[in-house]
Scaffold this motif. Structure first.
Motif, PDB file in Angstrom:
ATOM      1  N   SER A  49     -65.746 -43.872  -7.004  1.00  0.00           N
ATOM      2  CA  SER A  49     -65.544 -42.438  -7.142  1.00  0.00           C
ATOM      3  C   SER A  49     -64.147 -42.077  -6.902  1.00  0.00           C
ATOM      4  CB  SER A  49     -66.433 -41.570  -6.104  1.00  0.00           C
ATOM      5  OG  SER A  49     -66.111 -40.053  -6.411  1.00  0.00           O
ATOM      6  N   HIS A  52     -62.157 -43.159  -9.747  1.00  0.00           N
ATOM      7  CA  HIS A  52     -62.297 -42.292 -11.037  1.00  0.00           C
ATOM      8  C   HIS A  52     -61.388 -41.082 -10.692  1.00  0.00           C
ATOM      9  CE1 HIS A  52     -65.409 -40.357 -13.636  1.00  0.00           C
ATOM     10  NE2 HIS A  52     -64.370 -40.698 -14.363  1.00  0.00           N
ATOM     11  N   ASN A  55     -57.719 -42.224 -11.488  1.00  0.00           N
ATOM     12  CA  ASN A  55     -57.689 -42.495 -13.052  1.00  0.00           C
ATOM     13  C   ASN A  55     -57.611 -41.185 -13.746  1.00  0.00           C
ATOM     14  OD1 ASN A  55     -58.350 -44.527 -15.455  1.00  0.00           O
ATOM     15  ND2 ASN A  55     -59.538 -42.862 -15.782  1.00  0.00           N
ATOM     16  N   ASP A  56     -58.525 -40.128 -13.351  1.00  0.00           N
ATOM     17  CA  ASP A  56     -58.515 -38.961 -14.243  1.00  0.00           C
ATOM     18  C   ASP A  56     -57.545 -37.795 -13.652  1.00  0.00           C
ATOM     19  OD1 ASP A  56     -60.807 -40.160 -15.318  1.00  0.00           O
ATOM     20  OD2 ASP A  56     -61.972 -38.384 -15.069  1.00  0.00           O
ATOM     21  N   SER A 145     -58.570 -45.896 -20.316  1.00  0.00           N
ATOM     22  CA  SER A 145     -60.356 -45.180 -19.911  1.00  0.00           C
ATOM     23  C   SER A 145     -61.243 -45.941 -20.585  1.00  0.00           C
ATOM     24  CB  SER A 145     -59.946 -43.716 -20.530  1.00  0.00           C
ATOM     25  OG  SER A 145     -59.279 -42.822 -19.602  1.00  0.00           O
ATOM     26  N   HIS A 149     -64.164 -46.794 -17.721  1.00  0.00           N
ATOM     27  CA  HIS A 149     -65.555 -45.969 -17.930  1.00  0.00           C
ATOM     28  C   HIS A 149     -66.733 -46.729 -17.737  1.00  0.00           C
ATOM     29  CE1 HIS A 149     -62.616 -42.340 -17.689  1.00  0.00           C
ATOM     30  NE2 HIS A 149     -63.497 -42.145 -17.139  1.00  0.00           N
ATOM     31  N   GLN A 172     -69.193 -39.104 -11.099  1.00  0.00           N
ATOM     32  CA  GLN A 172     -68.428 -38.238 -11.928  1.00  0.00           C
ATOM     33  C   GLN A 172     -67.545 -37.177 -11.344  1.00  0.00           C
ATOM     34  OE1 GLN A 172     -68.658 -39.627 -15.219  1.00  0.00           O
ATOM     35  NE2 GLN A 172     -68.695 -37.387 -15.573  1.00  0.00           N
ATOM     36  N   GLY A 175     -63.966 -38.136 -10.956  1.00  0.00           N
ATOM     37  CA  GLY A 175     -63.226 -37.796 -11.976  1.00  0.00           C
ATOM     38  C   GLY A 175     -62.919 -36.440 -12.360  1.00  0.00           C
TER      39      GLY A 175
END
Length: 427
Positions: A49, A52, A55-56, A145, A149, A172, A175
């Protein structure tokens, strides 16, 4: 069978999510392949998490830079939409292929490679001073991405210990938290210093590569443990519905994903410009309001999975998409204060859908975790990209306020949920 800090943390964290066992039994089970393969590894979920989030956060910089691109490069709404299209389509076209391939040949260390591609795209973006170069840089970030993912979603599935909704939501929410932090960091770092300051965020990508490399080691050992179990095929790995039912349900899920992500991209790509155009706020103020909306999205994302584990994912899908309609229909007619409040409700309610949709689809088509994750992440990214380009074109012709008036009706597509089969009833 795990190594380093992930082994120590996951042994501790599993006790938070499982009933306490007698000391002797715990000692015996700690070394068994079944125990390693089936326990809920909270530390691994937290690590993926967090990755994520990194990354996001980087990805969210792209739409956060749109006001700078519009002013500095003289780009139109259509060109801004094409930047999003390049990023989203690169990810959407490749994610299902990556997921299908890794279902057959898992590649745990591809996670770190994907983050490396994101790092390269970020550095290129910081030095892009023409529209074609911006588009190319955004596409490279999208490539990262596409690799990240599907395999990251598999890690969440493997570490879930059966709590799939919780695991997917925790993954999620990282992200979504990153997506909400991106505009805030852009307002604090990039807007005052210019586009070149984007390169500072490469530090986040480097940290992500390190964490993901360690997760790759955990995943390698975990997959080996699952192989040693050699369990026979069960209902969890065989088809439970006729093919026609599965196809119909998948088409409905795609339609629901379309509804969610076209509306969501109208907010993530153009909400700042909507606020500037309608209410005359500054760029930095609009970024803060975007952060408020995206923070609400993060809250909704985390809530959706655990609630789906308890009451059923179909019920969550019902409430999360159709339940947004009253707020979305009111939004184009609201004042400044009401707009901020409405977007909080919209973010919380709408965001709870994706975790429920993804886990529902994985249970509908068992044994294809990576392919289903890649398919729905890919569809989400593709719809967002095409939707962003289309909405930008519309905004150039009819104005951004009129676009929000049209998008307000999208949540009514949630009525299609009534035709979904009851997956939980077959468990």
């Amino acid at each position: 069978m795990q190594t380093g800090w992930l082994r120590r943390l996951s042994m501790k964290s599993s006790s938070l999510l499982e009933p306490a066992a007698p000391a002797q039994e715990a000692e015996q089970n700690a070394s068994s392949p079944t125990r390693v393969a089936e326990q809920t590894a909270l530390s691994v979920l937290m690590a993926i998490s967090f990755s994520h989030l990194l990354n996001d956060t980087i990805q969210a910089l792209i739409p956060s830079l749109y006001p700078l691109f519009k002013q500095g490069l003289g780009l139109s709404f259509t060109q801004l939409g094409l930047i999003t299209l390049a990023f989203q389509c690169t990810a959407s076209l490749l994610q299902p292929l990556v997921g299908r391939y890794t279902d057959r040949r898992p590649m745990p260390y591809s996670l770190a490679i994907g983050m490396g591609a994101t790092l390269i795209g970020l550095l290129l973006l910081s030095r892009s001073h023409s529209f074609p170069m911006v588009v190319f840089s955004a596409a490279i970030v999208g490539l990262g991405s596409a690799v990240f993912h599907p395999e990251a979603s598999r890690v969440a599935y493997l570490a879930s210990g059966g709590k799939r909704g919780f695991a997917q939501s925790l993954f999620q929410v990282g992200g979504n938290a990153g997506t909400s932090l991106g505009p805030l960091l852009a307002a604090a770092v990039v807007v005052p210093r210019g586009q070149g300051a984007t390169a500072w965020f490469s530090i986040l990508a480097a940290v992500g590569m390190f964490v993901l490399w360690r997760i790759g080691g955990w995943m390698t050992n975990h997959l080996e443990a699952r192989k040693q179990m050699k369990r026979p095929a069960t209902a969890s790995t065989t088809a439970r519905f006729p093919k026609a039912t599965v196809v119909r349900a998948m088409l409905i899920l795609v339609a629901l994903t379309f509804s969610k992500y076209v509306y969501l991209t109208s907010m993530t790509s153009y909400y700042t410009l909507y606020l500037i155009d309608k209410f005359g706020v500054s760029v930095q103020t609009s970024q803060i309001y975007l952060f408020v909306f995206l923070a609400a999205v993060a809250v909704g994302t985390f809530a959706g999975g655990p609630i789906g584990d308890r009451i059923g994912r179909k019920k969550v899908i019902w409430a999360s998409i159709l339940g947004v309609a009253p707020f979305s229909l009111w939004l184009p007619h609201a004042g400044m204060g009401a707009t901020v409040i409405l977007t909080i409700f919209i973010g919380i309610i709408l965001a709870s859908a994706f975790s429920a949709i993804l886990v529902y689809a994985q249970e509908l088509v068992p044994g294809k975790v990576g392919q289903i994750a890649g398919l729905f992440f890919g569809i989400a990214f593709g719809i967002a990209g095409i939707g962003s380009a289309a909405l930008g074109k519309m905004a150039d012709h009819i104005g951004i306020e009129a676009v929000y008036g049209i998008c307000a009706w999208l949540p009514l597509i949630g009525l299609l949920t009534m035709f979904l089969p009851d997956v939980e009833a077959r468990d």
